[in-house]
Design a protein around this motif. Sequence first.
Motif, short mmCIF file in Angstrom:
data_model
loop_
_atom_site.label_atom_id
_atom_site.label_comp_id
_atom_site.label_asym_id
_atom_site.label_seq_id
_atom_site.Cartn_x
_atom_site.Cartn_y
_atom_site.Cartn_z
N MET A 38 0.83 -1.21 0.00
CA MET A 38 0.00 0.00 0.00
C MET A 38 0.87 1.26 0.00
SD MET A 38 -3.33 -0.89 2.39
CE MET A 38 -2.46 -1.47 3.84
N SER A 39 1.96 1.25 0.77
CA SER A 39 2.85 2.41 0.84
C SER A 39 3.50 2.69 -0.51
CB SER A 39 3.93 2.19 1.90
OG SER A 39 3.36 2.03 3.18
N ILE A 40 3.92 1.64 -1.20
CA ILE A 40 4.54 1.82 -2.52
C ILE A 40 3.53 2.38 -3.51
CG2 ILE A 40 5.54 0.57 -4.48
CD1 ILE A 40 6.80 -1.35 -2.42
N THR A 41 2.33 1.85 -3.48
CA THR A 41 1.29 2.35 -4.38
C THR A 41 0.97 3.81 -4.10
OG1 THR A 41 0.31 0.15 -4.64
CG2 THR A 41 -1.11 2.04 -5.10
N ILE A 42 0.85 4.16 -2.82
CA ILE A 42 0.57 5.55 -2.44
C ILE A 42 1.72 6.45 -2.87
CG2 ILE A 42 0.29 7.10 -0.47
CD1 ILE A 42 -1.20 4.76 0.92
#
Length: 576
Positions: A559-563
Amino acid sequence: MGEILRLRGPDEQNIYQDDVLSFVFRRLSIVDLKGGSQPIWNEDESIFVSVNGEIYNHIALRKQLPGQHRFRTDSDSEIVLHLYEAFGVDVFSMLNGMFSLVIWDKNKQQLVMARDRLGIKPLYYSLNDDRLIFGSELKALLVHPDCPRVLKWSDLEQVGVQQKSEVSSYIEGVLHFPAGHYATWQPDKPLSFQSYWNIADSFNRGEDLSVADIENRYDELLEDAVQKRLMADVPVGLFLSGGIDSSLIAALLAKHNANVHCFTVVEKSTYQSGDVENAKKVTESMGLPFYPVLFDLKDMAQQFQLADLECMVGLIESPRFDPEWFFKSELHRTAKTEVPDIKVMLLGQGADEFAGGYSKYLGSEWRHWDDYILHDVKPSLKSHEQENKRVPDRFIQGLRDKDFIDKSISPYQQKMKALTYQLQYFNLWHEDRSSAYHGIESRVPFLDHRLVELLASVPEKHHQTLFWDKKLVRNTLRKHLADYPGDHKKVPFFVTDKRNSIQKFIIDITKNIYPTFITEYVNQSKSLFEKEDMDDLYLRLSKYNQQSEMAAWYLLERMSITICQEFCQNTKQFLD
């Protein structure tokens, strides 16, 4: 670009532009509140300087300045300008401070950039054809139309592990300006770098020093470093964990009658470790203002939403997340609420890296110094060199140490050098971003370069005596705070002998935000990962078994990478 930096510099904005340079400076006013506007020009307005950070020895340097110079301000930053006029690029080795700075010479059309020795203050840059873009934060570059925005997947190491000597920005074509370097740039010449400091230059310089010599010198330098970092025309605070490092800073502050506001996290783990009780006793004995800050991890986890993770990704400017960063941000938020005018916060960061701080701590298994060197330091050095030399995984097992460990210096000195990169990658990175987000400047007395050089110079024959279990730091604390418990263990932030509270925090926040992430990212075709893969991780973390924490970390990372991808591609809209 200036508007994007408004939180780091909320007090003032100034813009300069000519045919070559377009420049904006955002100021957090700390020294010479009324007169210290930047950029600061020399007498004939042919050269200016702008500094993000502090020059702690500026008063002493003014006395050493040759010739006639007219100072426009009482700002610590102006000394850099006049020293540059007198000594050129040799000025940087004269400075005691933390800084990223630029000097612009209109007549030569030459830009000089520099960063402090340990990389305490950030500076990013990107070269696109003949165009140089630079700024104190990644987001300032990302809003420029010529800045690259592609994630650098090869640098996405596991959180807490940084083996590479080049600290990544995580964006292809955007680089961290190297610590301890300066660079010159002109329109018709390439950007040229030069090192002015390296920790390795101090190795083995203290062969003639006795243990007593080193202890006395360390005490003198640390007290001076703390005193220098009180330089401010605004309220100053201290994050007082109650551990050895911050308690030592508090004791030294009290010697100078500093009315420093002390903030201490009160949570189950900090209470069980004894840190809260220690912090309260230290402030009472020293007469320092004490602000206990209650952290209820269960309540914080329940309230943590996707917007909080998005905020942290934008704040840290990285495709990573660690709960420590969130807790530190909340601590800064509370400090600003309790003391609205506070703009400076002293930290105990940097005490461990060069004084044996990781040799013995709560949960460590090493029995003595040699055990620590053999089973922790040497394997980590080998791994560090293998990563830097890009040794393929299939060759790693069975490789001999002699080709990967420098025999000319001690293993711990090699570890010191590796930790200068680790500091930039983790501790200094998040401390700078989390403080700047709340309009606060963090200062780190233990990373005064004179202290680092002294510790690097300690000969190997004294390492066990001074560095095992941080004996040097403990002995210094005993001089100034005799009733502090001498056997108090080093306790990492939010850690006890049981990790259950942090494990549950990670699992709970991931469970909270994943359904919203599906709506906001997956269903909007913004996710970089397959829904089936993430759903499987979500199912595994929901079982609350031994695999749940790892599943939560993996899902949180995705999720952090996508954000972060969204942050890079649509920076202004993301931050709005």
